[in-house]
Enzyme design. Structure first.
Site, PDB file in Angstrom:
ATOM      1  N   HIS A 270     -18.383  25.454  40.429  1.00 31.46           N
ATOM      2  CA  HIS A 270     -16.926  25.599  40.418  1.00 31.46           C
ATOM      3  C   HIS A 270     -16.532  26.584  39.323  1.00 31.46           C
ATOM      4  O   HIS A 270     -17.203  26.681  38.290  1.00 31.46           O
ATOM      5  CB  HIS A 270     -16.290  24.232  40.155  1.00 31.46           C
ATOM      6  CG  HIS A 270     -14.798  24.248  40.099  1.00 31.46           C
ATOM      7  ND1 HIS A 270     -14.017  24.597  41.179  1.00 31.46           N
ATOM      8  CD2 HIS A 270     -13.927  23.964  39.088  1.00 31.46           C
ATOM      9  CE1 HIS A 270     -12.737  24.522  40.841  1.00 31.46           C
ATOM     10  NE2 HIS A 270     -12.667  24.146  39.579  1.00 31.46           N
TER      11      HIS A 270
ATOM     12  N   CYS B  92     -12.312  28.928  44.501  1.00 32.15           N
ATOM     13  CA  CYS B  92     -12.012  28.883  43.071  1.00 32.15           C
ATOM     14  C   CYS B  92     -12.457  30.162  42.381  1.00 32.15           C
ATOM     15  O   CYS B  92     -11.893  30.545  41.358  1.00 32.15           O
ATOM     16  CB  CYS B  92     -12.671  27.672  42.429  1.00 32.15           C
ATOM     17  SG  CYS B  92     -14.447  27.562  42.734  1.00 32.15           S
TER      18      CYS B  92
END
Length: 996
Positions: free
Chosen positions: A827, A454
């Protein structure tokens, strides 16, 4: 005597009068009498018991039968013979069309009087055959319960040998056909009691003959896995599973999941129907069996089955949390389904619209069960927030609903996620990423997460949304001798033109991977961005030039032309320059060094530093040109982080101070200009940003991006161990170090240095301070005196008189957010919008693009949220408030785009002439063909997947009305019932919906 009794029973006398006469007849029956009279009385009592049209008549018949069984056993045994019983069981009793329903009750009543008779064994043998035949005829639940009651009371009548196994299997099939036709709670409770009697008989048989358990379970699985049944088997089958010994669970599940004869469709049908059993209110251990089978399927890597079943059933399981009677089991199944479904956010996101309503209902119930369930549900939700961060717009209503509930710590969350995952090998689920039937409604394309990538996806999307950079990359020609830039061009082209909802950046990842990064581990997106830009820059710089160069502008001098044409694309787009000056505090000698940068790394000032009221270290007259210019409109000063910089250095021209400004975020009010001393009123009606003042303005003591930039540019004292070696003094001296921006980049990248090394824990910790982000930023750029006149020809604005500083405006275009508390975990996702120079469909004038209005540039441009494969519409309000709602979600890397102005007009004009601002660039032939072929391939894949999924989905049990549990009125407290959604509330109809 039989005539007298019949006459009395059939008479119209009141029952109390009849009762006295009947009592006399019954007392007389206890006396010795001849065989013929006994037969007559037995026939009459049999008739009354089996065909009596009132309960009173049947009770009289029963009482007489019991008297004759006790006092006339020989006559009763002769009457209650095998032939008579066979006739009752096969032909029934009574006129055709009105056969008695009490035959089994009659036989059970009579059996107790012949147990010791010589004919007993013959009767038992007959009943063993007949009950098996009856069960094979699929009797009603009521009749089946009577058979079970008979066999439970008289186990001698249970079939034996091979017939016993067949009986168990047929009894299970019989339960599979049970249906409750009534919606009245009384009838439903009666139905549940009947089912319990039948399953209780199975339990009795299994206890005495354990060899029948596994074949019975095999029959059960055959029923629930069948794809040919027109009607789904009854949930009453759940009552069977509760009696299977738990010690058999491992072996049973292992045999099922490793049986090659069971197809995926059959397995999916079976587990789907088992999950429906959470609705069964009287089952025990059903949740354990469901979870065990789900784990068994994960162990043999049947992930496609698990995914389909979870997505089709999880909402139904969730809805059952409304009912206290099944809540515990439903919550257990829900926890495993959610915690194990870790490869995608799909399952959790299906529940998001329903969570606030359920939480409100449980709070209203206010019971121990509801309170415990709320706490477990909140823990589960926070686990999902942790695992699938990056959806602030979707999560806000849910977070609001559970904000008062306990929050688990990160160790607890990691423990839960770790122990419930389908597999520890993430690559095994790489082909099961979220299925997207079509492109996002935004028209944008996502990027597949290839295993903690990510950090790359968010950077790629931010670069892609930098339209000037994207156009330049897409304009590259074939054979440009820049392999990494070519791969980026292909990736951008697919993001622009692919029909896929999301594409895989695998090829670009392998080419741009920093060699010190660990595969599969989370990385620092800022570190990756620096490495990527440096690689692209060095690749071009070493002779692999891009084909499309900026054309000569008529406004460019030869020196400026040479300056721009010798830059790499990365320098043109992201490159800026900074002058670092160090002044010896003893001899006042100043040394300076200019260096290039592609991003500014902004540290957080110490907590004890007053960001809004710092004073210069030296007297004003000795501080150099490092003030940041105040706005002409003092109203823009209100709430801004003004920092006094430093006085003129020796030899520097005296200048007006300049400051980093935030535009468009101040509450409209009067404010004093600290430099001019004049009060200026702000016309709020003409301020296009005034409506956003409240939401975007930082709290009084909070950080802001201008705060961090001012701290970056503020003087630094070099003393003690950090003294400066002055060449003029030829010794270490106290000194002052300052930085000045001498060239603003086209795209300004700001990295907020949130990660710092903690020597106590030996880990990098994260600074979670909220930092307000201005949508428009005004930076001071130092311009050399000889450049000022030439630069000013391009714009209407002028540099500060005599200062050499000019103000450059920057518009926010991307924000990369890090969710988590460590750089090694968490994330990344990003907010982006596409900032352009021109109003749509309007041509530039005189070679210089016409700037869009402030309002269009700042707030009318659509924001998007890029979170790996998912792309959604968003807003600047979401960008501003994300940390307020989710404290671990903090802005990390910011992209600003320079507005056309004095310094940037040369590059903007060149880009305009290059065609970058006149629509999308055309791609070379090979690239267009590759995209076209892939789009065709994608359509073919979609058709194939649709066919495959149709086969899977058609196998799943249909439940069209199940969600009415959460859709109905929660305030209906008109009737009582322990199974209602709230204590004391809900109607009996809702109970029927629960069970069936």
């Amino acid at each position: 005597m039989d005539k007298i009794l019949e006459a009395v029973v059939m008479s119209s006398y009141p029952n109390n009068v009849k009762q006295g006469l009947v009592r006399r007849v019954i007392e007389a029956s206890k006396q010795p009498m001849d065989s013929e009279q006994c037969w007559s009385m037995l026939e009459l009592s049999t008739k009354l018991y089996l065909t009596g049209d009132t309960k009173y008549k049947r009770e009289i018949g029963k009482e007489v039968l019991e008297v004759y069984g006790h006092y006339h056993p020989e006559e009763f045994e002769e009457f209650f013979n095998v032939r008579f019983l066979l006739s009752l069981l096969q032909e029934g009793y009574g006129p055709l069309g009105k056969r008695s329903h009490y035959v089994l009750d009659y036989i059970q009543l009579g059996l107790q009087f012949v147990l010791e008779s010589p004919s007993a064994n013959s009767i038992f043998s007959l009943l063993r055959i007949e009950v098996l035949r009856k069960i094979c005829e699929r009797p009603s639940p009521k009749q089946c319960a009577k058979i079970s009651k008979l066999l439970t009371q008289h186990p001698q009548c249970i079939p034996t040998g091979k017939h016993q196994l067949l009986f168990c299997q047929q009894l299970i099939r019989c339960i599979g056909h049970f249906q409750c036709v009534s919606e009245e709670e009384e009838q439903i409770m009666e139905f549940l009691e009947q089912v319990n009697k039948v399953s209780g008989l199975l339990q009795r048989i299994w206890r005495t003959q354990t060899s029948t358990i596994l074949p019975s379970l095999k029959e059960l699985f055959t029923i629930i896995s069948s794809t040919e049944e027109q009607e789904a088997p009854s949930n009453a089958l759940a009552s069977v599973v509760q009696f299977v010994p738990l010690e058999l669970m491992d072996g049973v599940i292992r045999n099922l999941t490793n049986d090659d004869s069971i197809t995926d469709v059959q397995m999916m049908m079976a587990i789907g129907r088992m999950i429906d059993w959470v609705s069964w209110p009287l089952g025990k251990n059903i949740d354990k069996w469901i979870i065990a089978l789900l784990k068994g399927l994960a162990a043999v890597k049947k992930f496609s089955i698990l995914i389909e079943v979870t997505l089709s059933k999880i909402e139904k399981v969730f809805s059952k949390l409304l009912y206290p009677i099944v809540r515990e089991g439903a919550l257990s199944v829900l926890q495993y389904m959610l915690l194990s479904f870790q490869h995608s956010h799909e399952a959790f996101h299906l529940l998001l619209p329903h969570i606030p309503r359920l939480v409100a209902s449980l709070k209203k119930e206010d019971s121990n069960s509801a309170t415990s369930s709320l706490e477990q549900l909140a823990e589960l939700i926070h686990c999902m927030f942790f695992r699938f961060s990056g959806f602030p717009d979707l999560y806000e209503p849910v977070l609001e609903a559970v904000k008062a509930l306990p929050i688990p710590n990160e160790d607890r969350i990691k423990h839960l996620l770790g122990q419930n995952a389908w597999t520890s090998q993430k690559n095994e689920l790489s082909c099961f990423y979220p299925r997207l039937a079509s492109k996002s409604e935004t028209g944008k394309i996502g990027l597949i997460n290839l295993g903690n990538t990510c950090y790359m996806n968010s950077i790629i999307q931010s670069l892609f949304m930098a339209s000037d950079f994207r156009h330049s990359v897409l304009n590259l020609t074939e054979g440009n001798s820049q392999p990494l830039m070519t791969k980026l061009q292909w990736l951008f082209a697919f993001l622009e033109h692919s029909q896929r909802p999301a594409i895989s950046p695998e090829s670009f990842l392998s080419a741009s991977w920093p060699p010190w990064f660990t595969p599969g581990s989370q990385q620092d997106c800022s570190e990756y961005l620096k490495y990527l830009l440096d690689r692209l820059h060095e690749e071009e710089k070493t002779g692999k030039r891009i084909y499309q160069k900026l054309k000569e502008s008529s406004l460019m001098s030869q020196a400026v032309e040479h300056h721009y044409l010798n830059k790499t694309l990365i320098e043109k787009m992201f490159g800026g320059k900074m002058m670092t000056k160090i002044r010896c505090l003893k001899c006042l000698n100043v040394s300076s060094r200019e260096e290039a940068f592609t991003d500014l790394s902004l540290a957080f000032p110490p907590s004890d530093r007053n960001m809004r009221g710092s004073t210069p270290i030296l007297p004003v007259e000795e501080i150099g040109p490092q003030f940041i210019e105040p706005p002409e409109n003092a109203g823009q000063l209100a709430g801004s982080p003004w920092i006094q910089r430093k006085a003129p250095m020796a030899g520097d021209p005296a200048t007006l101070p300049m400051l980093v400004e935030t535009l468009g975020f101040q509450e409209p009010r009067k404010a004093a200009n600290p430099l001019s001393g004049n009060d200026v009123s702000v016309d709020t009606a003409k301020d296009p940003f005034s409506a956003f003042g409240e939401q975007a303005c930082a709290a009084k003591d909070s950080r802001s991006v201008p705060d961090l930039i001012n701290y970056f540019l503020s003087p630094e004292r070099l003393t003690a161990e950090n003294k400066y070696h002055c060449e003029k003094c030829a010794s270490l001296q106290d000194a002052e170090k300052v930085a000045e921006l001498t060239e603003g980049p086209h795209y300004l990248i700001l990295t907020l240095l949130r990660f710092s090394f903690d020597p106590r824990t030996m880990k990098r910790k994260k600074i979670l301070d909220n930092v307000s982000i201005p949508v428009v930023l005004k930076l001071p750029i130092l311009v050399a005196p000889e450049e000022t006149e030439e630069v000013c020809q391009c714009g209407k604005d002028s540099a500060s008189p005599g200062s050499g500083f000019m103000s450059v405006l920057y518009d926010l275009c991307s924000v990369v957010v890090h969710s988590g508390i460590s750089s090694e975990s968490g994330h990344y996702y990003c907010y982006s919008r596409e900032c352009t120079d021109t109003v749509p469909h309007e041509q530039p004038r005189d070679g210089v693009p016409k700037p869009a209005s402030d309002k269009q540039l700042d707030f009318e441009i659509q924001w998007y949220l890029f979170n790996d494969t998912r792309v959604s519409f968003s807003s600047f309000e979401s960008v501003s408030n994300v940390t307020s709602f989710f404290p671990k979600d903090t802005a990390y890397v910011l992209f600003y785009r320079q507005r056309p102005g004095r310094q940037s007009c040369l590059l903007h004009g060149a880009l305009s002439e290059a065609g970058c601002l006149h629509g999308e660039p055309s791609l070379h032939k090979d690239l267009m063909e590759a995209i076209s072929k892939d789009n065709i391939l994608y359509l073919q894949e979609q058709e194939k997947e649709a066919r495959n999924r149709a086969a899977y989905i058609s196998a799943l049990p249909k439940s069209p009305l199940w969600w009415k549990d959460l859709d109905r009125d929660k305030d209906d407290d008109s009737s009582s019932g322990g199974c209602s959604p709230a204590a004391g509330g809900g109607g009996s109809g809702s109970f029927h919906g629960l069970v069936f």
